[in-house]
Write an enzyme that holds these catalytic residues in place. Structure first.
Site, PDB file in Angstrom:
ATOM      1  N   TYR A  34      39.415  49.572  55.825  1.00 15.99           N
ATOM      2  CA  TYR A  34      40.010  48.445  56.494  1.00 15.99           C
ATOM      3  C   TYR A  34      41.084  48.331  55.398  1.00 15.99           C
ATOM      4  O   TYR A  34      41.191  49.044  53.937  1.00 15.99           O
ATOM      5  CB  TYR A  34      39.748  46.997  56.533  1.00 15.99           C
ATOM      6  CG  TYR A  34      38.739  46.606  54.829  1.00 15.99           C
ATOM      7  CD1 TYR A  34      37.636  47.552  54.286  1.00 15.99           C
ATOM      8  CD2 TYR A  34      39.388  45.953  54.310  1.00 15.99           C
ATOM      9  CE1 TYR A  34      37.279  46.886  53.280  1.00 15.99           C
ATOM     10  CE2 TYR A  34      39.107  44.956  53.851  1.00 15.99           C
ATOM     11  CZ  TYR A  34      37.977  45.624  52.985  1.00 15.99           C
ATOM     12  OH  TYR A  34      37.582  44.952  51.345  1.00 15.99           O
ATOM     13  N   LYS A 148      38.481  52.202  50.364  1.00 14.33           N
ATOM     14  CA  LYS A 148      38.401  51.108  51.723  1.00 14.33           C
ATOM     15  C   LYS A 148      37.384  50.558  52.755  1.00 14.33           C
ATOM     16  O   LYS A 148      38.246  50.995  53.739  1.00 14.33           O
ATOM     17  CB  LYS A 148      40.163  50.583  51.535  1.00 14.33           C
ATOM     18  CG  LYS A 148      39.520  49.007  51.140  1.00 14.33           C
ATOM     19  CD  LYS A 148      40.988  48.405  51.122  1.00 14.33           C
ATOM     20  CE  LYS A 148      41.686  46.751  51.370  1.00 14.33           C
ATOM     21  NZ  LYS A 148      40.755  46.221  50.055  1.00 14.33           N
ATOM     22  N   GLU A 180      35.053  46.493  38.630  1.00 12.73           N
ATOM     23  CA  GLU A 180      35.877  45.877  39.173  1.00 12.73           C
ATOM     24  C   GLU A 180      35.485  44.635  39.831  1.00 12.73           C
ATOM     25  O   GLU A 180      34.079  44.802  39.601  1.00 12.73           O
ATOM     26  CB  GLU A 180      36.432  46.545  40.306  1.00 12.73           C
ATOM     27  CG  GLU A 180      36.294  46.999  41.204  1.00 12.73           C
ATOM     28  CD  GLU A 180      36.363  48.061  42.594  1.00 12.73           C
ATOM     29  OE1 GLU A 180      37.802  47.050  43.008  1.00 12.73           O
ATOM     30  OE2 GLU A 180      35.737  48.019  43.397  1.00 12.73           O
ATOM     31  N   LEU A 204      38.771  50.330  43.620  1.00  8.29           N
ATOM     32  CA  LEU A 204      39.255  50.487  44.303  1.00  8.29           C
ATOM     33  C   LEU A 204      40.775  50.454  43.667  1.00  8.29           C
ATOM     34  O   LEU A 204      40.279  48.889  43.050  1.00  8.29           O
ATOM     35  CB  LEU A 204      39.142  49.116  46.019  1.00  8.29           C
ATOM     36  CG  LEU A 204      40.123  49.703  46.925  1.00  8.29           C
ATOM     37  CD1 LEU A 204      39.666  50.871  47.147  1.00  8.29           C
ATOM     38  CD2 LEU A 204      40.364  47.867  47.334  1.00  8.29           C
TER      39      LEU A 204
HETATM   40  N1  PDD Z   1      39.715  43.046  48.698  1.00  8.25           N
HETATM   41  N2  PDD Z   1      38.814  45.782  44.692  1.00  8.25           N
HETATM   42  C1  PDD Z   1      38.297  45.196  45.339  1.00  8.25           C
HETATM   43  C2  PDD Z   1      36.967  45.866  46.163  1.00  8.25           C
HETATM   44  C3  PDD Z   1      38.834  44.905  46.696  1.00  8.25           C
HETATM   45  O1  PDD Z   1      37.957  44.699  47.721  1.00  8.25           O
HETATM   46  C4  PDD Z   1      39.888  44.828  46.168  1.00  8.25           C
HETATM   47  C5  PDD Z   1      40.975  43.963  47.928  1.00  8.25           C
HETATM   48  C6  PDD Z   1      40.599  45.094  45.265  1.00  8.25           C
HETATM   49  C7  PDD Z   1      42.237  44.495  45.245  1.00  8.25           C
HETATM   50  O2  PDD Z   1      42.755  46.094  46.051  1.00  8.25           O
HETATM   51  P1  PDD Z   1      44.414  44.506  46.466  1.00  8.25           P
HETATM   52  O3  PDD Z   1      45.500  44.624  44.822  1.00  8.25           O
HETATM   53  O4  PDD Z   1      45.352  45.970  47.115  1.00  8.25           O
HETATM   54  O5  PDD Z   1      44.511  43.743  46.765  1.00  8.25           O
HETATM   55  C8  PDD Z   1      40.056  45.813  44.289  1.00  8.25           C
HETATM   56  C9  PDD Z   1      40.924  42.959  49.703  1.00  8.25           C
HETATM   57  C10 PDD Z   1      41.778  41.852  49.610  1.00  8.25           C
HETATM   58  C11 PDD Z   1      39.667  42.213  50.400  1.00  8.25           C
HETATM   59  O6  PDD Z   1      38.728  42.777  50.851  1.00  8.25           O
HETATM   60  O7  PDD Z   1      40.171  40.943  51.384  1.00  8.25           O
END
Ligand code: PDD
Length: 282
Positions: A34, A148, A180, A204
């Site tokens: 996703y 992701k 993270e 991620l």
């Molecule tokens: N999540 N690490 C994880 C495990 C995440 O799920 C996310 C973002 C990030 C940050 O990535 P980005 O800067 O691309 O949003 C890091 C999204 C927002 C979600 O699962 O809803």
């Protein structure tokens, strides 16, 4: 408000009418990936980077990418227009498709593609002005966190752990080193220098990771990617978290211990201003 409209396999539908067969491998195995893209005034923020990460996630698990980048943008635009919101969070999901239940990949299967959108609800101003609290926990997820994946049980349990502690995020450590948070990347500031865990299979790589690199370079704030111990995190002057929906937030307590002087710090203030400037330049 009228009902949300979603795009499922190329068809615009009211959310309540969108249906997935029970044999969809996303449902049966969590076999899919996703993306979450923030849109400001209807325009995707770092859309190309999000779509490149989507392509990497698909390639990593051997699902053919159903669309080119421009086709994705056109499909996103259809959903965005149908819902007519200014600031939105677009959620896109691709699963391997529908097939008789057997673990290994089925042959001749069409990926299932869902695009939906919700109002982008950013953290309240108070979170930025006063900072947020976090807890720590051991990272018990799998070793392909760079994908992701919709198989998010480890992240769900971490987010629930944070919720049960009444805090914003659970910051995870694997073998004593920072990885993270449940759905955000973590940044550590010491003596004006920013550090973050390396972009490897243990995290991620957030789209904000690239943005932070650009902002730090433009502001001449040193940034290094390296392993960070618990001591370094607890001894930081500032700790920040970033994600599409949180943007950038200052963390002022971790496990009830005060970070730095317990207030959002100057490096946060500069990077947050840079973030807002990047949005305004969209
Ligand atoms: N999540 N690490 C994880 C495990 C995440 O799920 C996310 C973002 C990030 C940050 O990535 P980005 O800067 O691309 O949003 C890091 C999204 C927002 C979600 O699962 O809803």
């Amino acid at each position: 408000m009228s009902e949300a409209v979603v795009l499922l396999n190329g068809e615009l539908l009211p959310l309540s009418e969108a249906r997935i067969p029970v044999l969809d491998r996303g449902f049966i195995f969590g076999d899919g990936i996703y993306e979450v893209i923030p849109l400001y005034n209807g325009k995707p923020f770092r859309g190309a980077q999000h779509l490149a990460r989507l392509a990497r996630s698909l390639a990593a698990i051997g699902i053919p990418n159903p669309y080119t980048e421009s086709e994705w943008l056109a499909q996103i635009d259809r959903v965005v227009r149908a819902n007519g919101l200014a600031d939105q969070m677009v959620y896109m999901q691709v699963t391997r498709g529908v097939a008789r239940r057997a673990h290994a990949f089925p042959k001749d299967v069409q990926p299932t593609v869902l695009i939906m959108t919700n109002p982008l609800v950013l953290p309240p101003a108070q979170a930025r002005e006063q900072g947020v609290a976090c807890v720590t926990m051991e990272d018990r997820r799998w070793l392909n966190c760079q994908i992701k994946s919709v198989s998010l049980l480890g992240n769900v349990l971490a987010a629930q752990y944070a919720a049960e502690h009444g805090v914003t995020e659970a910051i995870q450590f694997r073998d004593g080193y920072l990885t993270e948070a449940s759905s955000s990347n973590v940044w550590v500031v010491r003596n004006g220098r920013v550090a973050a865990p390396p972009k490897d299979n243990l995290i991620l790589e957030g789209i904000r990771y690239g943005l932070m690199e650009e902002l730090c370079a433009a502001m001449e704030i040193p940034l290094e990617a390296r392993r960070l111990s618990r001591e370094e995190v607890f001894g930081a002057d500032e700790v920040l978290i970033s994600s599409a929906t949180k943007e950038l937030l200052p963390v002022v307590t971790i496990d009830g211990r005060t970070v730095g002087d317990g207030k959002p710090g100057p490096v946060f203030a500069r990077l947050y201003a840079g973030y807002q400037a990047a949005k305004a330049a969209l």
